[in-house]
Design a protein around this motif. Structure first.
Motif, short mmCIF file in Angstrom:
data_model
loop_
_atom_site.label_atom_id
_atom_site.label_comp_id
_atom_site.label_asym_id
_atom_site.label_seq_id
_atom_site.Cartn_x
_atom_site.Cartn_y
_atom_site.Cartn_z
N HIS A 178 0.82 -1.21 0.00
CA HIS A 178 0.00 0.00 0.00
C HIS A 178 0.85 1.26 0.00
CE1 HIS A 178 -3.61 -2.45 1.67
NE2 HIS A 178 -3.44 -2.58 0.38
N GLY A 179 2.09 1.13 -0.48
CA GLY A 179 2.92 2.29 -0.68
C GLY A 179 2.79 2.73 -2.13
N ARG A 180 2.84 4.02 -2.36
CA ARG A 180 2.88 4.51 -3.74
C ARG A 180 4.27 4.99 -4.06
NH1 ARG A 180 -1.75 4.96 -6.44
NH2 ARG A 180 -3.55 4.72 -5.10
N GLY A 181 4.66 4.90 -5.30
CA GLY A 181 5.96 5.41 -5.66
C GLY A 181 6.12 5.53 -7.16
N ASN A 256 14.53 1.15 3.54
CA ASN A 256 14.28 2.59 3.42
C ASN A 256 14.45 3.32 4.74
OD1 ASN A 256 13.45 2.58 0.59
ND2 ASN A 256 11.75 1.34 1.34
N ASP A 260 17.14 6.42 5.49
CA ASP A 260 16.74 7.71 6.05
C ASP A 260 17.40 7.96 7.40
OD1 ASP A 260 15.30 8.60 3.94
OD2 ASP A 260 13.33 8.07 4.73
N ASN B 31 -3.11 10.19 -3.38
CA ASN B 31 -2.76 9.84 -4.76
C ASN B 31 -2.51 11.10 -5.59
OD1 ASN B 31 -2.27 8.23 -6.94
ND2 ASN B 31 -4.39 7.67 -7.31
N LYS B 45 7.03 9.32 -2.78
CA LYS B 45 6.49 8.08 -2.22
C LYS B 45 5.33 8.41 -1.28
CE LYS B 45 10.27 4.80 -2.53
NZ LYS B 45 11.44 4.25 -1.86
N ALA B 46 4.45 7.43 -1.13
CA ALA B 46 3.32 7.63 -0.21
C ALA B 46 2.98 6.32 0.45
CB ALA B 46 2.11 8.16 -0.98
N SER B 47 2.32 6.41 1.58
CA SER B 47 1.87 5.19 2.25
C SER B 47 0.40 5.34 2.61
CB SER B 47 2.71 4.96 3.50
OG SER B 47 2.27 3.77 4.12
N GLU B 48 -0.38 4.36 2.21
CA GLU B 48 -1.83 4.41 2.45
C GLU B 48 -2.23 3.27 3.37
OE1 GLU B 48 -3.57 3.97 -1.42
OE2 GLU B 48 -2.78 5.89 -2.10
N LEU B 49 -3.47 3.35 3.86
CA LEU B 49 -4.01 2.23 4.61
C LEU B 49 -5.36 1.85 4.03
CD1 LEU B 49 -3.06 3.21 8.25
CD2 LEU B 49 -2.10 1.35 6.88
N ARG B 64 5.63 11.85 0.76
CA ARG B 64 6.94 12.50 0.83
C ARG B 64 7.44 12.73 -0.58
NH1 ARG B 64 11.25 9.59 3.59
NH2 ARG B 64 11.99 11.70 4.01
N SER B 71 12.08 6.22 2.55
CA SER B 71 10.94 5.72 3.32
C SER B 71 9.63 6.32 2.84
CB SER B 71 11.15 6.06 4.79
OG SER B 71 9.96 5.81 5.49
N PRO B 72 8.59 5.49 2.78
CA PRO B 72 7.27 6.04 2.45
C PRO B 72 6.60 6.69 3.66
CG PRO B 72 7.09 3.68 2.77
CD PRO B 72 8.55 4.03 2.95
N LEU B 73 7.24 6.58 4.82
CA LEU B 73 6.64 7.12 6.04
C LEU B 73 7.38 8.36 6.52
CD1 LEU B 73 6.11 3.81 8.09
CD2 LEU B 73 4.44 5.06 6.73
#
Ligand code: SF4
Ligand code: SF4
Lengths: 621, 207
Positions: A178-181, A256, A260, B31, B45-49, B64, B71-73
């Motif tokens: 569920h990460g976008r990139g 990741n 960081d 998105n 990058k992004a992190s969803e739930l 981010r 990191s996506p967080l």
């Protein structure tokens, strides 16, 4: 979604990890894909379902993960590249066939995607680390760390699988799925869609004494793959020239956090990142660790690399010190966060971070922040079923829980999930309870869950003679994971019509004599059915049939049907609070001791109208 | 606006927390912003739930972007913008912010969970929320985006787009208007683009 089918080589797009896996499969020429929906893997199947026709490939929602894996294996045995995807417990369900599949092997590339869920963000049950399966079943495994790697590793997995005639596991975790990139697109390849099963009397029959031969052969393949693991560039190290003698070994999304944290601390520690985590590259690891003083292991869920790498250190660097999950430098439960890594490195090196996550959390803890738990939607048919059941049986019955939206019945006001194990377990466990206890016992199981694993449990109850009440919550959908269809709906993953299989017909065919289909919105009828069936000497089944309200609303909007709204007539309401405290529709609220309905949230199910003793709830404009 | 890196100035990164309740359009916003950052030429990058969390529960998504994102967080304390579609959720996610760098953009429209009534708890007052955010923020901006969206469309659901337009105009997000409009085109189904854009513009032109 459109970007998944874009045939623009080199173009950069944003994709969810799960979508990137589908894209990778398309670039590898996949011809067959199957799944049983399960978060965090759900969007893989859903994406396939959306594009299958345009991409000219076959996709299905199978009845459960074991069947899904078997179907994908069948395609791969015929020379068609296949992918099966599921969440972590799906791998458990499929494992009975996954183990022999490693021996039998495949004729075309086959990739098994398994999505773990550290922190149980989107699933209940357990924080399972599926990497153990790779070792247990001898199936090679790749672990991508972001969307780009999801796509790239999927292609690599297909190629290795086909080259060595062995299925490959692709393991993600929630933050990858569920990460976008950013993903750079490659070429979509038209793969084979049709194939042929050519018999192989030794390999495929998998029967003693040949099993020992295929087992031997499996180890030969794994030895070859170990060499691949040594050479492949997805196992790489960074900062090799560093003067630091603390090194980091990592895989998956955790990589990741390491990068960081190193940037935050302005450190250049040597890092070994493993993209292929089974088999691991023994020599590469030995080489990495031989001159170091200590190693920090940063990996999601279990200390698997920690265990295997520390075993390798014994011969090359026996003095090597280890930091990780085993000695409390990183947590044993919950998901890993960058701040864990930051603190661990700080603690070992003495280098301080400019961020102080601990102080931050302390400050945060002082605040009083009420919870906002997930709830069943306004108008959810499960709420009506739970309300009717509880109004008849009260607190003392045992309520068997299962997996689906109705798991939210765990919270007040219902608390109708006294235990939850796994798909279909409500029936099995309730049968055992009924065999030794005189308590009233009710199992709640959803429609999709019933097809998945509920039928053997039901037959067992009939065959071995216990008399629980089983309530099948049939909301015409696999709602929790994103409203996928199932055999009771009669729509396939390709969007085509197929035979509708009625749950009540199956129940009768299993030998159940007391079967009734009830609309749970009809609260009175539901209550009567529960009351009557709880007295029966044999097992009884109520099929509470009513379309998921989210789907109903969508359908009604499409069809131009007006959705009524309800309001509370203050002159009639005496403030008993049943609609809120016992029924708990999220659209109902209280202000200055008066009850109201939020029109924006009300979905017009009218169940509150039926349960209000003062008849104070009425349709409004 | 873009934050300088800790490494000495030249690397850029921008961190956003988008928080609210399942169904408020948190995922859509995530998105859109991720796409917009790519359109602007950044790594993102992004992190969803998804799943359980989406059923009316609290959700926080991370976005981010910058020169190179791992990191996506977002690290606790390292958010540049906390984009809260609901005040209680701003509070729940406040530890991502810090006095040094974080702006909170908060939709003042409260959504009170019914579990509060059932458990007989109190929903915090707006002044409690604002006071509590102080140690975690550089600046808090409160707007009634739901009300504005409702006025324009009859529904509060578009509050997210109103806030996006607002944050772009006020330069709370270091992305050009064109990039965000391009991002909307990528992230939203064609038939909804016009309406979304309209509300975005409304927020963009707000005082
Ligand atoms: S999605 Fe459907 S089944 Fe799930 S809680 Fe909402 S109304 Fe109920
Ligand atoms: S009709 Fe009543 S129970 Fe149904 S959604 Fe509206 S307020 Fe809730």
């Amino acid at each position: 979604m459109e970007s998944i089918l874009l045939n623009k080589y080199g173009k950069k797009v944003i994709l969810l990890g799960n979508e990137a896996i589908v894209r990778g499969a398309l670039e590898a020429g996949v011809g067959f894909s199957s799944t049983y929906p399960g978060t965090p893997a759900s969007e893989i199947g859903d994406t396939f379902s959306e594009i299958a026709k345009d991409a000219n490939l076959y996709f299905e929602y199978s009845t459960n993960e074991k069947v899904a894996l078997e179907a994908a294996a069948g395609a791969a045995l015929c020379g068609v590249r296949s992918m099966v995807s599921f969440k972590q417990y799906g791998l458990n369900v499929s494992s009975d066939s996954a183990f022999p599949l490693a021996y039998i092997g495949v004729r075309a590339g086959m990739v098994i995607v398994v999505a773990d869920d550290p922190n149980c963000w989107s699933s209940a049950q357990s924080e399972q680390d599926s990497r153990y399966y790779a070792r247990l079943a001898h199936i090679p495994m790749l672990e991508p760390s972001d969307s780009q790697e999801c796509k790239d590793f999927t292609k690599i997995a297909f190629n290795l699988s086909e080259k060595f005639s062995i299925p490959l596991l692709l393991r993600t975790t929630t933050r990858v799925s569920h990460g976008r990139g950013v993903v750079t697109l490659g070429k979509i390849v038209e793969g084979k869609k049709r194939g042929r099963f050519n018999k192989d009397s030794i390999r495929f029959r998998n029967f003693p004494p040949y099993i020992m031969e295929t087992h031997e052969e499996l180890h030969k393949k794994l030895n070859e793959l170990r060499k691949i693991s040594e050479e492949i560039d997805i196992n790489f190290s960074l900062n090799e020239g560093s003067k630091n003698d603390l090194g980091i070994v990592t895989s998956g999304v955790a990589f990741n956090y390491v990068m960081d944290a190193l940037q935050d601390l302005k450190l250049d520690l040597p890092v070994l990142k493993l993209g292929m985590t089974y088999p691991i590259p023994d020599d590469k690891i030995r080489n990495f660790i031989k001159d170091l003083k200590s190693i920090l292991f940063v990996e999601e869920i279990e200390p698997i690399l920690e265990e295997s790498v520390s075993a390798l250190a014994k011969d090359v660097n026996p003095e090597l010190e280890f930091y990780g999950k085993k000695n409390g430098y990183l947590p044993r439960s919950g998901e890993l966060k960058e701040w864990h890594v930051l603190l661990a490195i700080s603690k070992i090196t003495g280098v301080k971070s400019q961020f102080n996550p601990i102080a931050q959390k302390e400050e945060y803890k002082k605040l009083s922040i009420v919870k906002r738990l997930p709830v069943m939607c306004p108008g959810c048919p499960h709420r009506a079923s739970f309300f009717a059941t509880k109004s008849v049986v009260g607190e003392d019955a045992v309520f068997g829980g299962d997996i689906g939206c109705y798991i939210l019945g765990v919270y007040p006001p219902f608390e109708t999930q006294d235990f939850v194990f796994s798909m279909g377990a409500s029936e099995g466990v309730i049968h055992g309870i009924k065999k030794v206890s005189d308590q009233k016992a009710i199992a709640f199981i959803g429609d999709s869950t019933f097809f998945h694993a509920g039928i053997p449990g039901l037959i067992n109850t009939v065959y071995n003679g216990s008399n629980p009440l089983i309530i099948i919550l049939d909301n015409r959908s696999t709602a929790m994971t994103g409203h996928q269809p199932h055999p009771g709906v009669g729509i396939t993953g390709m969007g085509e019509k197929s035979k509708v299989i009625n749950i009540e017909d199956i129940v009768r065919a299993c030998g159940v004599e007391n079967v009734r289909v009830v609309d749970p919105f009809n609260v009175k009828e539901m209550e009567d059915a529960v009351r009557e069936y709880l007295q029966k000497e044999k097992v009884s089944v109520i099929v509470a049939k009513r379309e998921c309200q989210l789907l109903a609303i969508r359908r009604k909007k499409r069809e131009g049907i007006v959705i009524p709204k309800f309001g509370i007539d203050q002159s009639l309401c005496d403030g008993c609070g049943i609609c809120l405290y016992e029924f708990g529709c999220p659209a109902i609220f209280i202000e200055n001791d008066k009850f109201f309905i939020d029109k924006d949230l009300c979905t017009g199910c009218a169940v509150c109208v039926r349960i209000c003793p003062k008849r104070a709830i009425k349709a409004v404009k | 606006m873009p934050k300088k890196s800790n490494k000495g100035g030249e690397i850029m990164e921008f961190n956003i927390i988008i928080t609210g309740i399942g169904g408020q359009g948190v995922l859509t916003l995530t998105n859109i912003i991720t796409w917009s950052a790519l359109k602007e030429g950044f790594d993102a990058k992004a992190s969803e739930l998804h799943g359980l969390a989406q059923r009316g529960g609290a959700i926080a998504c991370h976005v981010r972007f910058g020169d190179k994102i791992y990191s996506p967080l977002v690290l606790e304390g390292k958010a540049d913008l906390v984009f809260a579609l609901e005040p209680l959720e701003a509070l729940r996610s406040c530890y991502f912010g810090s006095k040094k760098r974080t702006v909170f953009l908060v939709n003042s429209h409260r959504l009170i969970p019914s579990s509060i009534f059932i458990a007989k708890e109190e929903y915090p007052s707006l002044s409690y929320v604002l006071d509590s955010l102080k140690p975690f923020s550089n600046k808090v901006i409160l707007i009634d985006a739901s009300e504005m969206a409702k006025k324009a469309t009859g529904d509060t659901i578009m509050a997210n787009m109103y806030m996006l337009g607002y944050s772009c105009a006020k330069k709370l997000i270091p992305l050009k208007r064109e990039s965000i409009l391009d991002g909307i085109k990528e992230a939203i189904p064609e038939r909804y683009i016009e309406l979304n854009r309209k509300i975005f513009d409304l927020g963009f032109e707000a005082k």
